[in-house]
Write a protein that holds these residues in place. Structure first.
Motif, PDB file in Angstrom:
ATOM      1  N   VAL A 115       2.114   0.746  -1.673  1.00 34.04           N
ATOM      2  CA  VAL A 115       2.179   1.712  -0.552  1.00 34.04           C
ATOM      3  C   VAL A 115       0.450   2.107  -0.152  1.00 34.04           C
ATOM      4  CG1 VAL A 115       2.899   3.863   0.529  1.00 34.04           C
ATOM      5  CG2 VAL A 115       4.621   2.317  -0.622  1.00 34.04           C
TER       6      VAL A 115
ATOM      7  N   ILE B  40      -1.715   1.654   3.215  1.00 36.24           N
ATOM      8  CA  ILE B  40      -2.142   2.416   4.084  1.00 36.24           C
ATOM      9  C   ILE B  40      -3.652   2.450   3.951  1.00 36.24           C
ATOM     10  CG2 ILE B  40      -2.304   4.968   4.119  1.00 36.24           C
ATOM     11  CD1 ILE B  40       0.686   5.251   3.132  1.00 36.24           C
TER      12      ILE B  40
ATOM     13  N   ALA C 142       4.337  -3.044   5.127  1.00 35.82           N
ATOM     14  CA  ALA C 142       4.034  -1.766   5.445  1.00 35.82           C
ATOM     15  C   ALA C 142       2.830  -1.418   6.061  1.00 35.82           C
ATOM     16  CB  ALA C 142       4.083  -1.233   3.928  1.00 35.82           C
TER      17      ALA C 142
ATOM     18  N   TYR D 229       2.195   1.140   9.194  1.00 35.59           N
ATOM     19  CA  TYR D 229       1.209   2.138   9.078  1.00 35.59           C
ATOM     20  C   TYR D 229       0.308   2.077  10.255  1.00 35.59           C
ATOM     21  CZ  TYR D 229      -1.992   5.499   7.418  1.00 35.59           C
ATOM     22  OH  TYR D 229      -2.658   6.835   7.609  1.00 35.59           O
ATOM     23  N   LYS D 230      -0.307   0.824  10.368  1.00 33.88           N
ATOM     24  CA  LYS D 230      -1.231   0.689  11.712  1.00 33.88           C
ATOM     25  C   LYS D 230      -0.592   1.008  12.915  1.00 33.88           C
ATOM     26  CE  LYS D 230      -4.646  -3.065  11.104  1.00 33.88           C
ATOM     27  NZ  LYS D 230      -5.036  -4.341  11.404  1.00 33.88           N
TER      28      LYS D 230
ATOM     29  N   SER E 296       0.182   5.083  12.813  1.00 34.80           N
ATOM     30  CA  SER E 296      -0.905   6.102  12.076  1.00 34.80           C
ATOM     31  C   SER E 296      -1.402   6.877  13.519  1.00 34.80           C
ATOM     32  CB  SER E 296      -2.110   5.297  11.347  1.00 34.80           C
ATOM     33  OG  SER E 296      -2.443   4.566  11.897  1.00 34.80           O
TER      34      SER E 296
ATOM     35  N   GLU F  20       0.223  11.072  11.477  1.00 35.21           N
ATOM     36  CA  GLU F  20      -0.126  10.688  10.022  1.00 35.21           C
ATOM     37  C   GLU F  20       0.867  11.024   9.023  1.00 35.21           C
ATOM     38  OE1 GLU F  20      -2.761   9.271   7.428  1.00 35.21           O
ATOM     39  OE2 GLU F  20      -3.349   9.271   9.301  1.00 35.21           O
TER      40      GLU F  20
ATOM     41  N   SER G 224       3.874   8.364   9.797  1.00 37.34           N
ATOM     42  CA  SER G 224       3.512   7.216   9.606  1.00 37.34           C
ATOM     43  C   SER G 224       3.211   6.879   8.099  1.00 37.34           C
ATOM     44  CB  SER G 224       2.077   6.813  10.178  1.00 37.34           C
ATOM     45  OG  SER G 224       0.905   7.474   9.642  1.00 37.34           O
ATOM     46  N   THR G 225       3.073   8.004   7.185  1.00 36.85           N
ATOM     47  CA  THR G 225       2.835   7.739   5.810  1.00 36.85           C
ATOM     48  C   THR G 225       4.198   7.836   5.315  1.00 36.85           C
ATOM     49  OG1 THR G 225       0.818   9.045   5.620  1.00 36.85           O
ATOM     50  CG2 THR G 225       1.925   8.898   3.749  1.00 36.85           C
TER      51      THR G 225
ATOM     52  N   THR H 281       6.044   4.479   5.984  1.00 35.71           N
ATOM     53  CA  THR H 281       5.501   3.380   5.027  1.00 35.71           C
ATOM     54  C   THR H 281       5.927   3.437   3.802  1.00 35.71           C
ATOM     55  OG1 THR H 281       3.480   3.582   6.407  1.00 35.71           O
ATOM     56  CG2 THR H 281       2.962   2.363   4.460  1.00 35.71           C
TER      57      THR H 281
END
Length: 175
Positions: free
Chosen positions: A45, A49, A97, A101-102, A105, A109, A112-113, A116
């Motif tokens: 992860v 990220i 993942a 995230y891309k 994000s 934030e 997205s975290t 992911t």
């Protein structure tokens, strides 16, 4: 990307690769109710990220290769299936993942975290189940169903609990 950034990225990916190996070993000794708790998804992860999809793929591949070394029961049934399942499940999880995230994000934030952190165990477990059905054709039957279900829930819980820490790590690394 300048030379210093490349060196930092290579070093970061190497550290996360080593960490996934260490956590794979440690996870073999953290057993709750007969099920070993997999902590080795966290570096996947983090790689996805912090360094992107290909880093997530690479750290996942390292993880899968190391997991493969302890999969003797599966090797006895299907050596090729074991290699494919072990290498694909975590590497694809890391790749997806990173892309997730891309994609998320720029929007939020925190979301997205968490997303992911959740996608890695979901993809990992899904590909393991699919691979087991294809290559091991029910040899391990209900045992795998029970272990996978419980292990999956534990992996998701761990990733959700650690997501706030992951957010803090991201903020420190990105400074």
């Amino acid at each position: 990307m300048n030379k210093q950034q490349k060196i930092r990225q290579i070093a970061g990916i190497a550290v996360l690769s080593a960490l996934t190996i260490i956590l794979t070993i440690v996870s073999n000794y953290i057993i709750i109710g007969g099920i070993s708790i997999n902590l080795s998804l966290i570096p996947i992860v983090l790689a996805a990220i912090i360094f992107g999809p290909y880093a997530g793929f690479f750290v996942g591949l390292i993880n899968g290769g190391f997991v493969m070394l302890s999969a003797q029961a599966f090797f006895a049934v299907s050596p090729i299936g074991t290699v494919i399942v072990c290498l694909l499940k975590t590497s694809v999880a890391g790749l997806l993942a990173g892309y997730l995230y891309k994609w998320l994000s720029g929007k939020n934030e925190i979301i997205s975290t968490f997303a992911t952190a959740l996608i890695v165990p979901i993809v990992n477990t899904s590909l393991f189940i699919i691979g087991s059905l294809i290559f091991f054709q029910g040899v391990f039957g209900e045992l795998i169903s029970i272990l996978v279900s419980v292990n999956f829930l534990i992996e998701v819980a761990i990733n959700i609990m650690l997501a706030p820490a992951i957010i803090r790590i991201i903020k420190i690394v990105k400074k």
